[in-house]
Write a protein that holds these residues in place. Structure first.
Motif, short mmCIF file in Angstrom:
data_model
loop_
_atom_site.label_atom_id
_atom_site.label_comp_id
_atom_site.label_asym_id
_atom_site.label_seq_id
_atom_site.Cartn_x
_atom_site.Cartn_y
_atom_site.Cartn_z
N LYS A 69 -26.08 62.66 -80.75
CA LYS A 69 -27.11 61.63 -80.63
C LYS A 69 -28.01 61.92 -79.46
O LYS A 69 -27.58 62.44 -78.44
CB LYS A 69 -26.47 60.26 -80.39
CG LYS A 69 -25.83 59.63 -81.57
CD LYS A 69 -25.35 58.24 -81.19
CE LYS A 69 -24.85 57.51 -82.40
NZ LYS A 69 -24.44 56.14 -82.04
N CYS A 70 -29.26 61.50 -79.60
CA CYS A 70 -30.18 61.55 -78.47
C CYS A 70 -29.69 60.57 -77.42
O CYS A 70 -29.46 59.38 -77.71
CB CYS A 70 -31.59 61.17 -78.92
SG CYS A 70 -32.76 61.01 -77.55
N MET A 71 -29.49 61.07 -76.22
CA MET A 71 -28.98 60.24 -75.14
C MET A 71 -29.93 59.07 -74.82
O MET A 71 -29.48 57.99 -74.46
CB MET A 71 -28.80 61.12 -73.90
CG MET A 71 -28.37 60.38 -72.67
SD MET A 71 -28.13 61.47 -71.27
CE MET A 71 -29.82 61.80 -70.79
N ILE A 72 -31.23 59.27 -74.97
CA ILE A 72 -32.22 58.24 -74.63
C ILE A 72 -32.44 57.27 -75.79
O ILE A 72 -32.41 56.06 -75.62
CB ILE A 72 -33.56 58.90 -74.24
CG1 ILE A 72 -33.40 59.80 -73.02
CG2 ILE A 72 -34.64 57.84 -74.04
CD1 ILE A 72 -33.05 59.10 -71.74
N LYS A 73 -32.66 57.80 -76.98
CA LYS A 73 -33.00 56.97 -78.13
C LYS A 73 -31.76 56.41 -78.83
O LYS A 73 -31.86 55.56 -79.70
CB LYS A 73 -33.86 57.76 -79.13
CG LYS A 73 -35.16 58.30 -78.53
CD LYS A 73 -36.07 57.19 -78.06
CE LYS A 73 -37.37 57.75 -77.50
NZ LYS A 73 -38.28 56.70 -77.07
N ASN A 74 -30.58 56.94 -78.48
CA ASN A 74 -29.30 56.50 -79.03
C ASN A 74 -29.28 56.52 -80.56
O ASN A 74 -28.88 55.55 -81.20
CB ASN A 74 -28.91 55.12 -78.50
CG ASN A 74 -27.43 54.85 -78.71
OD1 ASN A 74 -26.61 55.76 -78.73
ND2 ASN A 74 -27.09 53.58 -78.89
#
Length: 189
Positions: free
Chosen positions: A113-118
């Motif tokens: 998963k994208c750490m920022i966009k979750n």
């Protein structure tokens, strides 16, 4: 980022294959900048790889000294804005605790998963993965992580002309692209 110090990290595994060099088909052995032996005991280094879908776009391994040198060339304002962006969008301490608690030392969930966009990385989506390593092992600190192309674009919009110039020069010098506009930006600075 003003994160609490981790102290010695006791959670580590051998560097997984998704962080191996696609050029050498094996673990990184030398710093991409200064050619330092990354296998020397105690050498801390960063690996960053960028992809368009499953296709690798660029990769590097950079020793801690070279990371510090590159960071020192960036504008203070850009670094401040990047830190603020991370602090606003992700609780790195809680993320680390959650992933270790739920998945242990399985690296896959740290990159899924994208750490920022979750959110999950979509097929054919541009994304970047980063990890902190030492002695041939990947450390489970506030890294490893994945950023979607969307998150990278958000970060790039925060960068000053000075910082963008430093990054473009770095990409041109180390990845042989005179026009680096077709390459993703290096995001871990």
């Amino acid at each position: 980022m003003d994160l609490p110090p981790l102290g010695p990290v006791n959670e580590f595994i051998p560097v997984p294959k998704n962080l191996w060099s696609f050029l050498n088909d094996g673990p990184f052995e030398r710093c991409s900048i200064c050619d330092r032996n990354l296998r020397e005991p105690g050498v801390v280094y960063l690996i960053e790889k960028a992809f368009r879908g499953d296709e690798p776009v660029f990769e590097y391994a950079m020793c801690h000294d070279c990371c510090d040198n590159l960071s020192s060339e960036l504008s203070v304002k850009s670094l401040e804005l990047i830190n603020n962006y991370y602090e606003e969008h992700v609780d790195l301490v809680a993320r680390r605790e959650r992933l270790l608690s739920n998945h242990g030392l399985d690296p896959k969930p740290w990159f899924d998963k994208c750490m920022i966009k979750n959110r999950e990385i979509k097929p054919r989506e541009e994304h970047q993965i980063c990890a902190l390593c030492q002695d041939g092992d990947m450390l489970f600190s506030y890294m490893p992580f994945c950023l979607s192309g969307e998150a990278v674009d958000d970060i790039v919009k925060l960068l000053s002309d000075q910082t963008l110039g430093v990054i473009d020069d770095f990409i041109g010098k180390h990845f042989g692209s005179p026009d680096s506009s077709d390459l993703p930006k290096i995001i871990l600075i």
